[in-house]
Scaffold this motif. Structure first.
Motif, PDB file in Angstrom:
ATOM      1  N   ALA A 192     -59.626 -86.586   7.723  1.00 34.36           N
ATOM      2  CA  ALA A 192     -58.669 -86.748   6.618  1.00 34.36           C
ATOM      3  C   ALA A 192     -59.422 -86.895   5.305  1.00 34.36           C
ATOM      4  CB  ALA A 192     -57.782 -87.971   6.859  1.00 34.36           C
ATOM      5  N   ASN A 248     -60.632 -83.606   3.923  1.00 37.17           N
ATOM      6  CA  ASN A 248     -59.560 -82.814   3.299  1.00 37.17           C
ATOM      7  C   ASN A 248     -59.128 -83.396   1.958  1.00 37.17           C
ATOM      8  OD1 ASN A 248     -59.493 -81.097   5.504  1.00 37.17           O
ATOM      9  ND2 ASN A 248     -57.832 -82.198   6.524  1.00 37.17           N
ATOM     10  N   PHE A 291     -59.522 -81.598  -1.813  1.00 44.55           N
ATOM     11  CA  PHE A 291     -58.400 -81.336  -2.724  1.00 44.55           C
ATOM     12  C   PHE A 291     -58.622 -82.011  -4.072  1.00 44.55           C
ATOM     13  CE2 PHE A 291     -54.270 -82.220  -4.624  1.00 44.55           C
ATOM     14  CZ  PHE A 291     -53.676 -80.973  -4.582  1.00 44.55           C
ATOM     15  N   LEU A 309     -48.156 -84.629   7.550  1.00 45.92           N
ATOM     16  CA  LEU A 309     -49.353 -83.852   7.223  1.00 45.92           C
ATOM     17  C   LEU A 309     -49.879 -84.240   5.847  1.00 45.92           C
ATOM     18  CD1 LEU A 309     -48.881 -80.091   8.158  1.00 45.92           C
ATOM     19  CD2 LEU A 309     -50.825 -81.549   8.729  1.00 45.92           C
ATOM     20  N   ASP A 313     -48.918 -87.107   4.252  1.00 49.05           N
ATOM     21  CA  ASP A 313     -49.127 -88.561   4.258  1.00 49.05           C
ATOM     22  C   ASP A 313     -50.547 -88.935   4.642  1.00 49.05           C
ATOM     23  OD1 ASP A 313     -46.800 -89.650   3.489  1.00 49.05           O
ATOM     24  OD2 ASP A 313     -46.240 -90.479   5.432  1.00 49.05           O
ATOM     25  N   TYR A 314     -51.078 -88.181   5.589  1.00 52.23           N
ATOM     26  CA  TYR A 314     -52.321 -88.607   6.215  1.00 52.23           C
ATOM     27  C   TYR A 314     -53.500 -87.708   5.956  1.00 52.23           C
ATOM     28  CZ  TYR A 314     -49.542 -91.768   9.079  1.00 52.23           C
ATOM     29  OH  TYR A 314     -48.719 -92.765   9.510  1.00 52.23           O
ATOM     30  N   TYR A 315     -53.259 -86.418   5.646  1.00 52.71           N
ATOM     31  CA  TYR A 315     -54.270 -85.519   6.164  1.00 52.71           C
ATOM     32  C   TYR A 315     -54.612 -84.296   5.337  1.00 52.71           C
ATOM     33  CZ  TYR A 315     -56.969 -83.739  10.045  1.00 52.71           C
ATOM     34  OH  TYR A 315     -57.988 -83.356  10.853  1.00 52.71           O
ATOM     35  N   ALA A 316     -53.613 -83.605   4.836  1.00 49.94           N
ATOM     36  CA  ALA A 316     -53.862 -82.252   4.319  1.00 49.94           C
ATOM     37  C   ALA A 316     -54.773 -82.256   3.096  1.00 49.94           C
ATOM     38  CB  ALA A 316     -52.541 -81.555   3.986  1.00 49.94           C
ATOM     39  N   PRO A 353     -53.561 -83.396  -0.522  1.00 51.62           N
ATOM     40  CA  PRO A 353     -52.861 -83.957  -1.689  1.00 51.62           C
ATOM     41  C   PRO A 353     -52.586 -85.451  -1.503  1.00 51.62           C
ATOM     42  CG  PRO A 353     -51.901 -81.865  -1.088  1.00 51.62           C
ATOM     43  CD  PRO A 353     -52.872 -82.222   0.021  1.00 51.62           C
TER      44      PRO A 353
END
Lengths: 430, 430
Positions: free
Chosen positions: B89, B92, B96, B358, B360-363, B365
């Motif tokens: 996480a 990622n 970003f 996705l 909230d945790y991870y992607a 943004p």
């Protein structure tokens, strides 16, 4: 008329503390009155604006909106030198703020993932412009130009009627030059409330910027969250760092240029030169005779002005960072050399030929700056102040499935089983 | 358990109004109590923090600071899957946010004029992390990573002691991974006050970020101006736009994923499909059995959840822009096509395989997003939130002399003769 302080690790901090106390206003009765005005305008719209305008400004225009032809007439009737000066200023301000623009971005990843960020101008912004002696066309430029560059959809100005019931023509000239879209003749807390909630005549805005008196500032503070606001500016201030190479004539002039804003303004000189302390005081006495706002300058310098004799350049830099002034002038030999060490300041004026009015009116950087030590964490008004960012993301099924184990692990640790479920249902199919 | 609304230009706005009313808190007694705590900590430092910690948390650690070895132990003792999930996480989120960085710039002009803007990370930032069931390691990542990328000098975390008197180990793991510099075991308004004013153990911060209960939020609000704060976040919310191609199983899961946050959370589905209205309701009933926080979900959906049947995609988009939701899911065929029309949203989740967890945790943004319709003018937390800008300018004598006539013209129109004087004295010499 100005006090002299010898920096001994204590005296200067006592003075700083007094300076800071300027901005701690606790006017509860103002807040109560303003809350009532806001609620009335929210519920009754133009009718309430009209009532308060009659009450506070003694007269109220038949229609609030100032027609395009009145704005154009102001522009064509204006002194050509004034128009030309504003146009030159606008060119400089626009060029500087163009550099501040940030772009949307798209970030495609492996597995077909797409991430991105959109940056857009706010839909509609309201600009408050005071009337009377505080009607500054330069403020219109400094607020309107970055808004326009940010891509704000519609820029709406409010300004109170003058003694003749009409808008200040200089303000209209500045509005015309900056491309302000609509102008309404109203002021005070009722105008701020109209911008925030919208009325029959005034369209609802997303952000309200611009200076104003205690009623305007209180209305903005109370409406923060309903709309965005720029900042609650405290009294203006300058700090000057000067070594033995500085010219006391310029130092005195710059201290008084700041002090003339109002009685609460603060002007402080830090110097390592004992000679400059005396010579600057002599220049203050000599030059004040030619200035119109003498009374304000004397009051401001007596209460919130100081010349601080420092031991070293290092000490001056440390004190400047501690004070975090709105305006910081650096009048030392080779001033650029100090730029990296000066951490906290709204705007830094380098060298003896860069007096503060250059930045106030003309050079390009914004003159709406953090005051009262907030340059530690706040920034000048800029293009950023008029945009909103939002993120977007797209995951194809396979990429989501690949991320799923990690997401389920974190969701489990956080005890959020419905978060986990939103991923699980998507894995069940197929 | 969830209400169904037919969009008729009125019913949906009534519901929206009720949703918005969630965030209008007026707890004056909380503000009074918190003001007292802040003043005590400002004056008496650690002693006051200790007193309030005993009072509210029943126990107080001997030293507030959590030693580096305790943080390292938490990391080495943690479930490797959890650590690995957080590391993925982090990668990622960092990638970003790297894209959000803005650079300082230098803008040399003709005549030797130099303008510029410095962008620097704040000196020191305080991060509040709640204890108990709201102790979310993902929040640590979302606050700490952009701060670090912004170049914040020191990142200081406060978190209340758990029932065993110790910090939550998951929070320490996240802190270790993100490079949080120091951790202090304290919570509530007293911890926020310690960050803002500094105490014997806690260094004074320039900005305070992170979620918290009403006492924490009130302390942040009251201290705004003494320090900067992130935002006063309201209850969480999701809006989903779905056409006939959407999967009711996913829609129901996503509504409940949002609703489980707390009873004040809001989950709304807009759809043009009558079939989906019924099928989503059926799925809500079917899936809720497997969820742990069933009671919260049912209360939230009953009070602030809705399925709104819309007439057209255009109407859905208009309603989404009007509501300006924190999270916006777009589950329609070819979702990217709507991105340009969706003006107001904190974060936009495109397509049926991009559920909100996705993001909230991870992607990548940020998950700290504007709530309660404020996405109209506020932006997600980001690298920008942790920097300060300041301008600088340098004019050589000749360039100043060239600008002088315009500056004198504007100063005269504004009635500021001491501003004019600061330029005039520089023209007198030579």
């Amino acid at each position: 008329m100005i006090q002299t302080v010898k920096a001994d690790g204590r005296a200067e901090y006592e003075f700083f503390e007094r300076m800071r106390s300027r901005s701690r206003e606790t006017k509860n009765n103002v807040a109560e009155a303003v809350e009532k005005i806001i609620e009335a305008v929210r519920v009754r719209g133009d009718e309430a604006v009209r009532e308060y305008t009659m009450k506070f400004d003694r007269r109220c225009p038949e229609t609030f909106e100032v027609g395009r032809e009145i704005i154009n007439d102001a522009l064509t009737a204006a002194d050509p030198d004034f128009v030309s000066a504003l146009l030159n200023a606008q060119e400089n301000i626009a060029a500087f703020h163009q550099r501040q623009k940030t772009q949307s971005f798209l970030d495609p990843r492996k597995n077909g993932i797409i991430l991105g960020q959109r940056v857009r101008g706010l839909h509609r912004v309201g600009l408050y412009v005071p009337g009377g002696t505080a009607a500054y066309p330069s403020s219109v430029l400094m607020n309107a130009i970055p808004a326009k560059i940010a891509g704000v959809g519609e820029l709406v100005m409010v300004t109170p009627p003058g003694p003749d019931g009409r808008p200040n023509p200089d303000i209209l000239v500045a509005a015309a030059i900056c491309g302000v879209d609509r102008v309404f003749l109203m002021g005070g807390a009722q105008a701020v409330a109209a911008l925030a909630h919208g009325t029959e005549s005034v369209p609802r805005c997303d952000k309200i910027v611009g200076p104003g008196n205690i009623f305007v500032a209180t209305a903005k503070r109370l409406l923060y969250g309903t709309v965005d606001i720029d900042m609650i500016a405290g009294p203006s201030e300058i700090l000057i760092i000067a070594d033995d190479s500085a010219n006391p004539k310029y130092l005195a002039a710059d201290l008084m240029g700041q002090a003339e804003h109002d009685r609460m303004a603060s002007a402080v000189l830090l110097t390592t030169s004992g000679r400059l302390v005396e010579q600057t005081k002599a220049e203050l006495a000599r030059q004040i005779g030619r200035l119109e706002r003498r009374e304000i300058i004397e009051a401001s310098l007596a209460d919130f002005g100081a010349i601080v004799l420092c031991e070293s350049e290092t000490q001056m830099v440390a004190l400047a960072n501690e004070l975090a002034p709105e305006h910081l002038e650096v009048q030392v030999a080779d001033p650029m050399r100090l730029l990296g060490a000066l951490d906290n300041a709204g705007s830094v004026f380098l060298g003896e030929y860069t007096p503060e009015p250059l930045g106030d009116y003309y050079a390009g950087p914004n003159h709406v700056l953090p005051t009262g030590g907030t340059a530690r964490f706040f920034s000048p008004l800029g293009v950023d102040s008029f945009v909103k960012r939002s993120a977007f993301l797209y995951y194809p099924r396979e990429a989501m499935a690949e991320a799923a184990p990690d997401i389920l692990t974190i969701a489990a640790r956080e005890g959020l089983s419905a978060h986990a479920n939103a991923v699980k249902v998507r894995l069940e199919d197929e």
